[in-house]
Design an enzyme around this catalytic site. Structure first.
Site, PDB file in Angstrom:
ATOM      1  CE  LYS A 182      -1.733   2.594   3.073  1.00 48.76           C
ATOM      2  NZ  LYS A 182      -1.568   3.894   2.386  1.00 48.76           N
ATOM      3  CD  GLU A 229      10.827  11.518  12.147  1.00 48.09           C
ATOM      4  OE1 GLU A 229       9.757  11.013  12.536  1.00 48.09           O
ATOM      5  OE2 GLU A 229      11.613  10.928  11.396  1.00 48.09           O
ATOM      6  CB  CYS A 254      13.262   7.945   8.386  1.00 50.42           C
ATOM      7  SG  CYS A 254      14.001   6.862   7.191  1.00 50.42           S
ATOM      8  CD  GLU A 262      13.169   3.078   8.163  1.00 51.87           C
ATOM      9  OE1 GLU A 262      13.278   3.911   9.080  1.00 51.87           O
ATOM     10  OE2 GLU A 262      13.050   3.365   6.970  1.00 51.87           O
TER      11      GLU A 262
HETATM   12  P1  NAI Z   1       2.175   7.718   8.730  1.00 53.52           P
HETATM   13  O1  NAI Z   1       3.001   6.841   9.579  1.00 53.52           O
HETATM   14  O2  NAI Z   1       0.823   8.098   9.172  1.00 53.52           O
HETATM   15  O3  NAI Z   1       2.011   7.051   7.279  1.00 53.52           O
HETATM   16  C1  NAI Z   1       2.873   6.078   6.733  1.00 53.52           C
HETATM   17  C2  NAI Z   1       2.025   5.016   6.015  1.00 53.52           C
HETATM   18  O4  NAI Z   1       1.193   4.343   6.959  1.00 53.52           O
HETATM   19  C3  NAI Z   1       1.073   5.560   4.971  1.00 53.52           C
HETATM   20  O5  NAI Z   1       1.019   4.654   3.891  1.00 53.52           O
HETATM   21  C4  NAI Z   1      -0.258   5.577   5.692  1.00 53.52           C
HETATM   22  O6  NAI Z   1      -1.377   5.482   4.833  1.00 53.52           O
HETATM   23  C5  NAI Z   1      -0.161   4.350   6.541  1.00 53.52           C
HETATM   24  N1  NAI Z   1      -0.987   4.344   7.749  1.00 53.52           N
HETATM   25  C6  NAI Z   1      -1.433   5.404   8.472  1.00 53.52           C
HETATM   26  N2  NAI Z   1      -2.162   4.973   9.523  1.00 53.52           N
HETATM   27  C7  NAI Z   1      -2.153   3.618   9.481  1.00 53.52           C
HETATM   28  C8  NAI Z   1      -2.703   2.602  10.302  1.00 53.52           C
HETATM   29  N3  NAI Z   1      -3.394   2.888  11.396  1.00 53.52           N
HETATM   30  N4  NAI Z   1      -2.501   1.326   9.962  1.00 53.52           N
HETATM   31  C9  NAI Z   1      -1.775   1.015   8.880  1.00 53.52           C
HETATM   32  N5  NAI Z   1      -1.239   1.925   8.057  1.00 53.52           N
HETATM   33  C10 NAI Z   1      -1.425   3.215   8.354  1.00 53.52           C
HETATM   34  O7  NAI Z   1       3.007   9.002   8.444  1.00 53.52           O
HETATM   35  P2  NAI Z   1       2.448  10.395   7.872  1.00 53.52           P
HETATM   36  O8  NAI Z   1       1.160  10.821   8.456  1.00 53.52           O
HETATM   37  O9  NAI Z   1       2.462  10.258   6.425  1.00 53.52           O
HETATM   38  O10 NAI Z   1       3.531  11.386   8.446  1.00 53.52           O
HETATM   39  C11 NAI Z   1       3.423  11.824   9.802  1.00 53.52           C
HETATM   40  C12 NAI Z   1       4.780  11.995  10.389  1.00 53.52           C
HETATM   41  O11 NAI Z   1       5.434  10.730  10.432  1.00 53.52           O
HETATM   42  C13 NAI Z   1       5.708  12.852   9.579  1.00 53.52           C
HETATM   43  O12 NAI Z   1       5.565  14.193   9.868  1.00 53.52           O
HETATM   44  C14 NAI Z   1       7.044  12.326   9.980  1.00 53.52           C
HETATM   45  O13 NAI Z   1       7.450  12.952  11.166  1.00 53.52           O
HETATM   46  C15 NAI Z   1       6.814  10.871  10.227  1.00 53.52           C
HETATM   47  N6  NAI Z   1       7.195  10.023   9.103  1.00 53.52           N
HETATM   48  C16 NAI Z   1       8.323   9.280   9.230  1.00 53.52           C
HETATM   49  C17 NAI Z   1       8.739   8.506   8.180  1.00 53.52           C
HETATM   50  C18 NAI Z   1       9.959   7.689   8.280  1.00 53.52           C
HETATM   51  O14 NAI Z   1      10.406   7.132   7.288  1.00 53.52           O
HETATM   52  N7  NAI Z   1      10.544   7.552   9.429  1.00 53.52           N
HETATM   53  C19 NAI Z   1       8.035   8.453   6.908  1.00 53.52           C
HETATM   54  C20 NAI Z   1       6.814   9.240   6.909  1.00 53.52           C
HETATM   55  C21 NAI Z   1       6.455   9.980   7.966  1.00 53.52           C
END
Ligand code: NAI
Length: 765
Positions: free
Chosen positions: A189, A388, A296, A262
């Site tokens: 996804k 972060e 990240c 991750e």
């Molecule tokens: P997120 O963690 O909400 O989204 C990442 C993925 O998880 C997306 O595909 C999303 O649709 C999915 N997702 C969201 N809620 C879920 C759930 N309950 N169950 C399963 N999948 C779910 O991250 P978001 O909202 O895009 O970004 C929020 C913050 O997260 C950012 O501001 C940043 O600080 C951090 N982030 C960190 C990342 C990393 O690689 N460490 C990557 C993206 C965001």
């Protein structure tokens, strides 16, 4: 006019990449990102829009995957998996074909990525796409080698994969390539902001002859992700925020699904006074302004040695002023758009709410752009040093000595990456092992490659992606595991045979100690004879054991040679008392204990043998350097032992301490007396205090506390009682590693007892 003068007066002229072909491709697809299930394009619904963040224009509609659609994709993946797992060479050919076709469509992939995400074309073209391609090439090789090199491992089955928006194609490659190479099928996804490059990829899969059902892509948002987490998959591989990682850990708890997380980071970028300052400044451009800081492993915490701080900040500000920010399709642009106005609002809020230190910003155009920002003079505890930001914002502080640098660097709940800058390689290599991070770059930053594992420690998650170490996350041992039946403790009514109190105490910090609660329980033999009493440990005793493990932290720095010697010594001392232990086992269980004692001695020998042989690797990476993949202990491990009275204890303890971990073992509940006798063996074998702690008592009382304890790094349960849900859900507190099995082997234990740290060092021309 001299050429020098011409160069000096030449004005900047934009060099935009055309988006015509990419937009045409999207319109040919009907302008909607839909699901790719079982080799076909499924439902196409315009449920929400995917926009170009640089212009605000709508690019395409996106279909929000429903639970039924997710299940349909999982079903297709399930059906395709057994055939796909059969032939490694065939898989290698398909992965190779994907890599070749991605090369052919590299420009389309890069432009679609820029339009959808807002990243500069220079980065998408030169980094994201080539690295994604490299991942498929590299893993084509692993598919080819699997039968020969990993004969005892097999695919997990169907993997659900959830990825973020910061590197849409690269994260897809990191997830899909290893899963496919090892014979798994996948349902992936993409993130809701960035679904489009996954569509190009799906098209490539069809062209590459990927069999239907092997790769399935379901678009959607968090609800779709949650449906995938709850679907009948064998593993969830997640990259994203720590908050969502925690939710997924809780939701998969007790389901038997494998999990890799991750998560976020707040990686330190440490500059010593003897660093090549210009290089370190240039490195920072890649550390924190690469991909607008939405990385990240971004070097988002600058730690600079006090003596050079002023000079360093001055040079950095000059460099920042020269960064070009704007249209990401312009090949000369350094900094593009933030992925979405919601993310921009979050960055803006975090920076504007900060009142600490001094903020320096350059200018940014109107729209979804945020200027490069440097905030100096922050205290290590300031929220911008801890949280972060996921934007182009660098938080900085100073340090005086190398040990202070390490202390500040490790003062975070995260542990993803770190950069060390010094011209003194002795200093850099002294610092690298001390940093709590899964990746350390020496005189470099943000280097990634398919041959080197990527992933963190602490709340940055667990599991590695890339390299040999990444393959264990997509395979399992071939051994068939038979569930062990729980054994009820024998009962009896006998009065103690000895009027003196012989209650066995707990073993904490190298000493026998009374239980905090002051309670004990009787242990009876099969015929009801009272064999003795053991202490009932409570939560406080567990806390004391954790303190003891903390005090024994020097153990992880000892050499494998020393640990081997101590393990051999334990084996020798146990051997000398073999009859006594065999009799004790017989008295407790009614069955001969001779072979169990022998197996325990063998387990100690095996762990001793591995102590100085379970080595890391040197990964060849295509940069001027190598990545040293070092196997580090995971730290402090809590173990629920199984009911093989002595072996159950030894087979967990031996590999764990062989790798430099410290353990707290909760002995078999029905048969605890061999464990309490074992104290004396430890005491006579030079095991330093606190390295091994043994508790006795009720497993269901201690298990939840062990799982939730913020200062335990891993929990293993070999108990025949089902604590999986409790332990895995509880572990979400500090994102512990967990291992739940009833058939532990030494080799598997070594894997769970270590985590690979990749240290990238300059090497050769
Ligand atoms: P997120 O963690 O909400 O989204 C990442 C993925 O998880 C997306 O595909 C999303 O649709 C999915 N997702 C969201 N809620 C879920 C759930 N309950 N169950 C399963 N999948 C779910 O991250 P978001 O909202 O895009 O970004 C929020 C913050 O997260 C950012 O501001 C940043 O600080 C951090 N982030 C960190 C990342 C990393 O690689 N460490 C990557 C993206 C965001």
């Amino acid at each position: 006019m001299t050429i020098k003068e011409i160069f000096e007066t030449m004005d900047y002229g934009p060099a935009p990449e055309s988006s015509t072909e990419a937009l045409q491709w999207l319109s040919d697809k009907g302008g909607i990102a839909g699901h790719y299930i079982n080799g076909k394009w499924g439902a196409l619904r315009d449920d929400f829009a995917s926009n170009n963040p640089a212009t605000g224009e709508r690019l395409a509609g996106v279909t929000k995957g429903t639970t039924d659609e997710v299940n349909e994709a999982v079903k297709a993946a399930r059906k395709a998996q057994p055939t796909w797992a059969k032939d490694g060479h065939k898989r290698a050919r398909v992965l190779y074909a994907i890599a070749r076709l991605m090369q052919k469509h590299a420009r389309l992939l890069a432009v679609v990525e820029v339009l959808d995400n807002g990243k500069p074309i220079r980065e998408a073209r030169d980094i994201d796409v080539p690295l994604a391609i490299r991942h498929f090439y590299h893993h084509a090789g692993f598919a080819q080698l699997m039968d020969d090199e990993l004969p005892n491992r097999e695919a997990l089955g169907v993997c659900g994969q959830i990825i973020p928006w910061n590197f849409p194609l690269l994260m897809l490659a990191w997830k899909i390539a290893p899963a496919l190479a090892m014979g798994n099928t996948v349902v992936l996804k993409p993130a809701e902001y960035t679904s489009l490059s996954a569509m190009v990829f799906a098209d490539i899969c069809t062209q590459a002859g990927v069999p239907p059902g092997v790769v399935n892509i379901v678009t959607g948002d968090g609800d779709t992700g949650a449906a995938l987490v709850n679907a009948e998959v064998d593993k969830i591989a997640f990259t994203g925020s720590t908050a969502v990682g925690r939710i997924i850990r809780e939701q998969t708890a007790g389901t038997g699904k494998a999990l890799s997380l991750e998560l976020g980071g707040k990686s330190p970028y440490i500059v010593f006074d003897d660093a090549d300052i210009d290089s370190a400044v240039e490195g920072l451009v890649d550390a924190i302004w690469f991909n607008q800081g939405q990385v990240c492993c971004a070097g988002s915490r600058l730690l600079v040695q006090e003596t050079i701080a002023d000079t360093f900040y001055a040079k950095l500000k000059t460099r920042m002023a020269g960064l070009r920010i704007g249209n990401p399709l312009d090949k000369c642009i350094d900094i593009g758009a933030i992925v979405d106005p919601a993310q921009l609002a979050q960055i803006t809020k975090m920076v504007s709410e900060n009142t600490d230190g001094e903020t320096y910003q350059t200018a940014a155009p109107d729209g979804c752009f945020y200027p490069p920002t440097l905030i100096t003079g922050l205290s290590p505890a300031s929220s911008l040093m801890q949280e972060e930001i996921f934007g182009p914002v660098l938080a900085a502080t100073t340090f005086r000595t190398p040990s202070e640098a390490v202390e500040i660097a490790n003062n975070t709940r995260y542990g993803l990456a770190a950069s060390v800058w010094s011209e003194n390689i002795n200093l850099a290599l002294d610092i690298a092992p001390k940093l709590a991070a899964g990746i350390v770059w020496i005189n470099g930053t943000n280097m990634m490659d398919a041959a080197a594992g990527f992933g963190g420690v602490r709340e940055s998650g667990f599991g590695r992606e890339g390299g040999w170490e990444g393959l264990s996350g997509y395979t399992k041992p071939k051994t068939s595991t038979k569930p062990v039946k729980p054994i009820a403790a024998f009962t009896g009514t006998d009065a103690p045979s000895d009027p003196l109190d012989r209650t066995a105490k707990l073993y904490i910090g190298g000493k026998q100690s009374r239980p905090d609660g002051g309670y004990s329980q009787a242990v009876f033999g099969p015929k009801g004879a009272r064999l003795g009493d053991v202490s009932t440990a409570n939560r406080k005793d567990l806390r004391n054991a954790v303190e003891a493990m903390n005090a024994a932290k020097g153990w992880s720095k000892t050499t494998g040679h020393l640990r081997a010697q101590i393990l051999y010594y334990i084996a020798e001392n146990l051997s000398a008392r073999a009859d006594e232990f065999a009799n004790r086992i017989k008295a407790m269980t009614g069955k001969s204990g001779t072979s169990e004692v022998d197996a325990s001695v063998q387990a100690l020998f095996s762990a001793a043998a591995w102590a100085d042989k379970y080595d890391g690797q040197v990964h060849g990476v295509p940069v001027r350097g190598v990545a040293l993949a070092m196997k580090e202990p995971v730290g402090k491990i809590g173990v629920l032992c199984n009911d093989t009275p002595l072996l159950g204890l030894v087979q967990a303890m031996a590999p764990a301490i062989a790798m430099g971990n410290r353990v707290t073992l909760l002995a078999s509940q029905p048969f605890p007396l061999a464990a309490t006798d074992f104290y004396q063996v430890l005491e006579t074998s030079d095991v330093p205090a606190g390295v091994v702690n043994i508790l006795t008592g009720d497993h269901s009382e201690i298990a939840p506390h062990m799982a939730k304890h913020m200062d335990i790094d891993a929990v293993w349960s070999f108990s025949p009682l089902d604590f999986a849900k409790q332990i895995e859900a509880g572990s979400a507190t500090n994102i512990k590693r967990t291992w739940i099995t009833q058939n532990p082997t030494t080799k598997e234990a070594l894997l769970h007892a270590t985590e690979v740290k990749n240290i990238w060092v300059p090497y050769g021309e």
